[in-house]
Design a protein around this motif. Sequence first.
Motif, PDB file in Angstrom:
ATOM      1  N   GLY A   1      -0.901 -30.976 -12.045  1.00  0.00           N
ATOM      2  CA  GLY A   1      -2.158 -31.592 -12.439  1.00  0.00           C
ATOM      3  C   GLY A   1      -2.797 -32.305 -11.260  1.00  0.00           C
ATOM      4  N   ALA A   2      -3.912 -31.755 -10.761  1.00  0.00           N
ATOM      5  CA  ALA A   2      -4.538 -32.279  -9.549  1.00  0.00           C
ATOM      6  C   ALA A   2      -5.839 -33.023  -9.843  1.00  0.00           C
ATOM      7  N   GLY A   3      -6.031 -33.416 -11.093  1.00  0.00           N
ATOM      8  CA  GLY A   3      -7.238 -34.147 -11.464  1.00  0.00           C
ATOM      9  C   GLY A   3      -7.155 -35.627 -11.134  1.00  0.00           C
ATOM     10  N   GLY A   4      -7.914 -36.422 -11.873  1.00  0.00           N
ATOM     11  CA  GLY A   4      -7.962 -37.853 -11.606  1.00  0.00           C
ATOM     12  C   GLY A   4      -6.603 -38.513 -11.683  1.00  0.00           C
TER      13      GLY A   4
ATOM     14  N   VAL B   1       1.925 -29.472  -5.047  1.00  0.00           N
ATOM     15  CA  VAL B   1       1.056 -29.630  -6.197  1.00  0.00           C
ATOM     16  C   VAL B   1       0.654 -28.272  -6.770  1.00  0.00           C
ATOM     17  N   PHE B   2       0.693 -28.201  -8.097  1.00  0.00           N
ATOM     18  CA  PHE B   2       0.224 -27.013  -8.812  1.00  0.00           C
ATOM     19  C   PHE B   2      -0.826 -27.427  -9.821  1.00  0.00           C
ATOM     20  N   ASP B   3      -1.895 -26.659  -9.877  1.00  0.00           N
ATOM     21  CA  ASP B   3      -2.920 -26.832 -10.900  1.00  0.00           C
ATOM     22  C   ASP B   3      -3.414 -25.440 -11.289  1.00  0.00           C
TER      23      ASP B   3
ATOM     24  N   ALA C   1      -6.675 -28.142  -6.955  1.00  0.00           N
ATOM     25  CA  ALA C   1      -5.519 -28.452  -6.115  1.00  0.00           C
ATOM     26  C   ALA C   1      -5.917 -28.579  -4.650  1.00  0.00           C
ATOM     27  N   LEU C   2      -6.813 -27.714  -4.194  1.00  0.00           N
ATOM     28  CA  LEU C   2      -7.272 -27.788  -2.808  1.00  0.00           C
ATOM     29  C   LEU C   2      -8.073 -29.073  -2.558  1.00  0.00           C
ATOM     30  N   LYS C   3      -8.888 -29.461  -3.540  1.00  0.00           N
ATOM     31  CA  LYS C   3      -9.636 -30.714  -3.412  1.00  0.00           C
ATOM     32  C   LYS C   3      -8.678 -31.901  -3.374  1.00  0.00           C
ATOM     33  N   TYR C   4      -7.654 -31.862  -4.236  1.00  0.00           N
ATOM     34  CA  TYR C   4      -6.639 -32.918  -4.226  1.00  0.00           C
ATOM     35  C   TYR C   4      -5.994 -33.024  -2.843  1.00  0.00           C
ATOM     36  N   ALA C   5      -5.626 -31.890  -2.266  1.00  0.00           N
ATOM     37  CA  ALA C   5      -4.984 -31.892  -0.950  1.00  0.00           C
ATOM     38  C   ALA C   5      -5.873 -32.542   0.098  1.00  0.00           C
ATOM     39  N   GLU C   6      -7.160 -32.251   0.047  1.00  0.00           N
ATOM     40  CA  GLU C   6      -8.099 -32.854   0.988  1.00  0.00           C
ATOM     41  C   GLU C   6      -8.238 -34.360   0.735  1.00  0.00           C
ATOM     42  N   ASP C   7      -8.342 -34.735  -0.532  1.00  0.00           N
ATOM     43  CA  ASP C   7      -8.517 -36.151  -0.876  1.00  0.00           C
ATOM     44  C   ASP C   7      -7.296 -36.999  -0.499  1.00  0.00           C
ATOM     45  N   MET C   8      -6.111 -36.398  -0.563  1.00  0.00           N
ATOM     46  CA  MET C   8      -4.879 -37.158  -0.367  1.00  0.00           C
ATOM     47  C   MET C   8      -4.362 -37.151   1.063  1.00  0.00           C
ATOM     48  N   LYS C   9      -5.075 -36.510   1.979  1.00  0.00           N
ATOM     49  CA  LYS C   9      -4.538 -36.372   3.328  1.00  0.00           C
ATOM     50  C   LYS C   9      -4.349 -37.714   4.038  1.00  0.00           C
ATOM     51  N   ASP C  10      -5.121 -38.723   3.658  1.00  0.00           N
ATOM     52  CA  ASP C  10      -4.955 -40.039   4.256  1.00  0.00           C
ATOM     53  C   ASP C  10      -4.065 -40.962   3.428  1.00  0.00           C
ATOM     54  N   ILE C  11      -3.685 -40.525   2.248  1.00  0.00           N
ATOM     55  CA  ILE C  11      -2.797 -41.300   1.369  1.00  0.00           C
ATOM     56  C   ILE C  11      -1.350 -40.879   1.571  1.00  0.00           C
ATOM     57  N   VAL C  12      -1.105 -39.592   1.668  1.00  0.00           N
ATOM     58  CA  VAL C  12       0.240 -39.045   1.838  1.00  0.00           C
ATOM     59  C   VAL C  12       0.577 -39.016   3.323  1.00  0.00           C
TER      60      VAL C  12
ATOM     61  N   THR D   1       1.249 -29.692  -0.031  1.00  0.00           N
ATOM     62  CA  THR D   1       1.336 -28.241  -0.115  1.00  0.00           C
ATOM     63  C   THR D   1       0.836 -27.788  -1.481  1.00  0.00           C
ATOM     64  N   VAL D   2      -0.180 -26.950  -1.488  1.00  0.00           N
ATOM     65  CA  VAL D   2      -0.679 -26.358  -2.730  1.00  0.00           C
ATOM     66  C   VAL D   2       0.133 -25.105  -3.011  1.00  0.00           C
ATOM     67  N   VAL D   3       0.725 -25.027  -4.211  1.00  0.00           N
ATOM     68  CA  VAL D   3       1.549 -23.870  -4.570  1.00  0.00           C
ATOM     69  C   VAL D   3       0.861 -23.066  -5.668  1.00  0.00           C
ATOM     70  N   ASP D   4       1.092 -21.765  -5.647  1.00  0.00           N
ATOM     71  CA  ASP D   4       0.477 -20.874  -6.620  1.00  0.00           C
ATOM     72  C   ASP D   4       1.387 -20.546  -7.797  1.00  0.00           C
TER      73      ASP D   4
END
Length: 330
Positions: free
Chosen positions: A143-146, A166-168, A174-185, A190-193
């Motif tokens: 779940g890559a939402g809010g 992360v899987f969504d 999921a790709l947006k989550y990865a971009e948003d979290m790059k400064d948090i993590v 890694t986005v998985v399919d």
Amino acid sequence: MSTVLLSRSEVKSLMTMKEVVEIAEKTFKGFGEGTTINPTKVGLDLGETAEYPPYEGFMNAMPAYVGWLDTAGIKWAGGFLGERKKLGLPYITSLILLIDPRVGNFKAVMDGEWITSMRTGAQTAVSLKYLHKGPSIRLGLYGAGGQGHTQTEAVAAVFDIEEVRVFDINRESALKYAEDMKDIVKGKVTVVDDPRDAAWGDAIVCVTQSKEKFLKNEWIARRTNVFPMGSYQEVDDDFILSADRVIVDHVGQCLHRGALKGLVEAGKFQESDIDATIGEVVAGKKPGRLSEDDRVLCIPIGTGAMDIAVATVILERAREKGLGGHFDFV
């Protein structure tokens, strides 16, 4: 006596995630010590599962008293798909009302959506503080939402995250989550399919609206902490029934909503199968793990006490800064 009115933007400006985590920990301790009073929430089905009315939503009434802050209040909150989703509004809708528990005056009314999202993440982070050893952690996320965002932010407030997988079902999310979290993590995202690939790490967190039991027992390794946070049963029966430890935030609520509901109704799981509450663990009254090899099922389904505690500290800060409107209801 005037009631303070606070908007979402004002609420957000007054607190950080790290502070929400600290408040959640103190409130969990109050649960364990008996100074946090939290009746089981009352739910109103507006088409979430009921056929009528057909609005694809629900509301919960969530009252609580929090002793360490000597405060009381209620959150009226829920989640809606349907027309609300078409309008582009957040899934969660919420208001929090605070009272003076000594005389009953209404102290404040404020937006609760941001508080709900933040404290839900904080509950996971506090639980992991007592279930996972070490300064770093590896996280599997469904779940890559809010909620996926705030869960990650909260865990990052307590641990250095080595990696999130992360899987969504919506890869773009999921790709947006990865971009948003790059400064948090601090490590990598890694986005998985394949959903199986997210069943990995020290903790697996599920924050989806899925009605499928998608997380399979055979995917979950030893030493893993599993957090099914959705409204429905995201993990399969075999894992729930074979977990070495089952820990919940509120016994009454967890038996009748979320991951445990179906097994309770089928007579396969009962209150005696719960090993501890998060409050008992935080207060030092019961252990979280008995062994490092334990597979732990932890269900912080959410309590009004967390919302009331966070809202009370926000109100104190709003008064100090002169923020918010005022209205005399009486």
